[in-house]
Write an enzyme that holds these catalytic residues in place. Structure first.
Site, mmCIF file in Angstrom:
data_model
loop_
_atom_site.group_PDB
_atom_site.id
_atom_site.type_symbol
_atom_site.label_atom_id
_atom_site.label_comp_id
_atom_site.label_asym_id
_atom_site.label_seq_id
_atom_site.Cartn_x
_atom_site.Cartn_y
_atom_site.Cartn_z
ATOM 1 N N SER A 46 1.245 -0.929 0.264
ATOM 2 C CA SER A 46 0.044 -0.201 -0.147
ATOM 3 C C SER A 46 0.498 1.469 -0.369
ATOM 4 C CB SER A 46 -0.940 -0.470 2.065
ATOM 5 O OG SER A 46 -1.245 1.413 1.653
ATOM 6 N N TYR A 81 -0.879 -0.479 10.481
ATOM 7 C CA TYR A 81 -1.739 -1.095 9.590
ATOM 8 C C TYR A 81 -0.145 -0.012 8.394
ATOM 9 C CZ TYR A 81 -3.478 -1.227 4.147
ATOM 10 O OH TYR A 81 -3.902 -1.016 2.763
HETATM 11 N N1 LIG Z 1 -8.613 -0.589 -1.130
HETATM 12 C C1 LIG Z 1 -7.326 0.366 -1.107
HETATM 13 O O1 LIG Z 1 -8.093 1.469 -0.938
HETATM 14 C C2 LIG Z 1 -6.303 0.144 -1.087
HETATM 15 C C3 LIG Z 1 -5.203 0.722 -1.065
HETATM 16 C C4 LIG Z 1 -4.045 -0.699 -0.166
HETATM 17 C C5 LIG Z 1 -3.467 -1.640 -0.738
HETATM 18 N N2 LIG Z 1 -4.844 -2.468 -0.568
HETATM 19 C C6 LIG Z 1 -4.861 -3.489 0.641
HETATM 20 O O2 LIG Z 1 -5.462 -4.113 -1.385
HETATM 21 C C7 LIG Z 1 -5.474 -6.273 -0.026
HETATM 22 C C8 LIG Z 1 -6.782 -6.183 -0.846
HETATM 23 O O3 LIG Z 1 -8.105 -5.118 -0.066
HETATM 24 P P1 LIG Z 1 -9.072 -4.864 -1.141
HETATM 25 O O4 LIG Z 1 -8.878 -3.240 -1.192
HETATM 26 O O5 LIG Z 1 -9.717 -5.554 -2.386
HETATM 27 O O6 LIG Z 1 -10.086 -4.557 -0.139
HETATM 28 P P2 LIG Z 1 -11.381 -6.368 0.093
HETATM 29 O O7 LIG Z 1 -12.397 -6.352 -0.800
HETATM 30 O O8 LIG Z 1 -12.490 -5.855 2.081
HETATM 31 O O9 LIG Z 1 -11.067 -7.834 0.107
HETATM 32 C C9 LIG Z 1 -10.000 -8.195 0.769
HETATM 33 C C10 LIG Z 1 -9.523 -9.720 0.631
HETATM 34 O O10 LIG Z 1 -8.973 -10.055 1.888
HETATM 35 C C11 LIG Z 1 -10.237 -11.778 2.053
HETATM 36 N N3 LIG Z 1 -9.151 -11.760 3.391
HETATM 37 C C12 LIG Z 1 -9.547 -11.356 4.617
HETATM 38 N N4 LIG Z 1 -9.599 -12.375 5.709
HETATM 39 C C13 LIG Z 1 -8.978 -13.228 5.202
HETATM 40 C C14 LIG Z 1 -8.414 -14.344 5.629
HETATM 41 N N5 LIG Z 1 -8.201 -14.567 7.348
HETATM 42 N N6 LIG Z 1 -7.715 -15.444 5.054
HETATM 43 C C15 LIG Z 1 -8.395 -14.963 3.558
HETATM 44 N N7 LIG Z 1 -8.890 -14.424 2.957
HETATM 45 C C16 LIG Z 1 -8.978 -13.340 3.967
HETATM 46 C C17 LIG Z 1 -11.247 -10.785 1.750
HETATM 47 O O11 LIG Z 1 -12.208 -12.263 1.822
HETATM 48 P P3 LIG Z 1 -13.075 -13.055 2.909
HETATM 49 O O12 LIG Z 1 -13.854 -11.972 3.894
HETATM 50 O O13 LIG Z 1 -14.373 -13.499 2.335
HETATM 51 O O14 LIG Z 1 -12.187 -14.580 3.902
HETATM 52 C C18 LIG Z 1 -11.002 -10.213 0.817
HETATM 53 O O15 LIG Z 1 -11.097 -10.577 -0.260
HETATM 54 C C19 LIG Z 1 -4.991 -5.622 0.853
HETATM 55 O O16 LIG Z 1 -3.907 -6.270 1.490
HETATM 56 C C20 LIG Z 1 -5.115 -4.008 1.201
HETATM 57 O O17 LIG Z 1 -4.646 -3.730 2.176
HETATM 58 C C21 LIG Z 1 -6.008 -2.013 -0.896
#
Ligand SMILES: NC(=O)c1ccc[n+]([C@@H]2O[C@H](COP(=O)([O-])OP(=O)(O)OC[C@H]3O[C@@H](n4cnc5c(N)ncnc54)[C@H](OP(=O)(O)O)[C@@H]3O)[C@@H](O)[C@H]2O)c1
Length: 254
Positions: free
Chosen positions: A149, A162
């Protein structure tokens, strides 16, 4: 220059929503068989149905990656059922923001358990298979992509745990990159800015709205934008490694 991924196998964690879901979909369109891991099986099955409907291969892995046994089992099932492992996308993550002084310790544990330990369990289980793919398979290269991130480069008040987790992912990735470079397992770090996903839904009440104020008026990235960056990384020719990609919305300042 962009290579197809036909015949390759990719495992995407956190594939039930957001960036992971978009990435699995795109890697499949580029020819990879995709193993999709997360806890929400219904969401994974819906995605797998969609991928199969378009002629792709998808394997649903209902997995909590914070449990080492489940993380190992997911990797081993992907290899057993799809034949090999060329690509691991360590994407599953949480972002539980808020001031440290009032933070429930449980949120810190959840962050470390998923963003760091979950990523480590998957990596540890996958490395032998990635090394084997880079050595034996026709492409002679494999990819480990860790999703960090902007928070992995810049610390902020109210974001300490985080920041800690994502800075850790960056440090681990760079060390691993050097270790594996000569063996043609490319280790890449992707650092998104604000992306429109479910990520902020898990921030506790009272903090969530303040956190969302940070991007009011900014046109956010779509998950597909980050999927595109990931696909760019894993479709480079063998000689080329994209070590790090920082991708912000155009209007994001911090
Ligand atoms: N959105 C942003 O602005 C942003 C910015 C920078 C970085 N990121 C990074 O991008 C990545 C994906 O996030 P996203 O933004 O796409 O959010 P998201 O839609 O909330 O996706 C998170 C994913 O992680 C899975 N997850 C959560 N707990 C888990 C567990 N214990 N075991 C296996 N899977 C698990 C969730 O699935 P289940 O709940 O079904 O398990 C979901 O598929 C993260 O690492 C986040 O830090 C996001």
């Amino acid at each position: 220059m962009s290579e197809r991924l036909d015949g390759t196998v990719a495992l995407v964690t956190g594939a039930s929503s957001g960036i992971g879901e978009a990435t699995a979909r795109l890697l499949s369109e580029k020819g990879a068989a995709v193993a999709i891991a997360a806890r929400r099986k219904d969401r994974l099955e819906r995605l797998a149905g969609e991928i199969k409907g378009k002629g792709g291969r998808a394997l649903v892995l209902e997995t909590d990656v914070t449990d080492p046994d489940q993380a190992i089992a997911a990797v081993e099932r992907a290899v057993a059922e799809l034949g090999r492992l060329d690509t691991l996308i360590n994407n599953a993550g949480v972002m539980l923001l808020g001031p440290a002084a009032e933070a429930p310790l449980e949120e810190w544990e959840r962050t470390v358990d998923l963003n760091l330990k979950g990523l480590l369990y998957c990596t540890h289980a996958a490395l032998p298979h990635l090394l084997a793919a880079a050595e034996q398979e026709p492409r002679r290269v494999a990819d480990l992509v860790n999703i960090s991130s902007v928070a992995g480069r810049k610390a902020n008040a109210g974001s300490g745990i985080y920041n800690l987790s994502k800075f850790g992912v960056g440090a681990f990735s760079e060390s691993l990159r050097m270790e594996l470079a000569k063996r043609h397992v490319r280790v890449s770090l992707v650092e998104p800015g604000f992306v429109k996903t479910e990520l902020s839904n898990h921030i506790r009440d009272g903090i969530r709205e303040t956190a969302r104020q940070r991007y009011v008026g900014v046109e956010l990235l779509e998950s597909e934008d980050i999927a595109d960056a990931i696909a760019y990384i894993v479709t480079r020719p063998r000689r080329m490694a994209v070590n790090e990609l920082l991708v912000r919305p155009t209007e994001q300042e911090p």
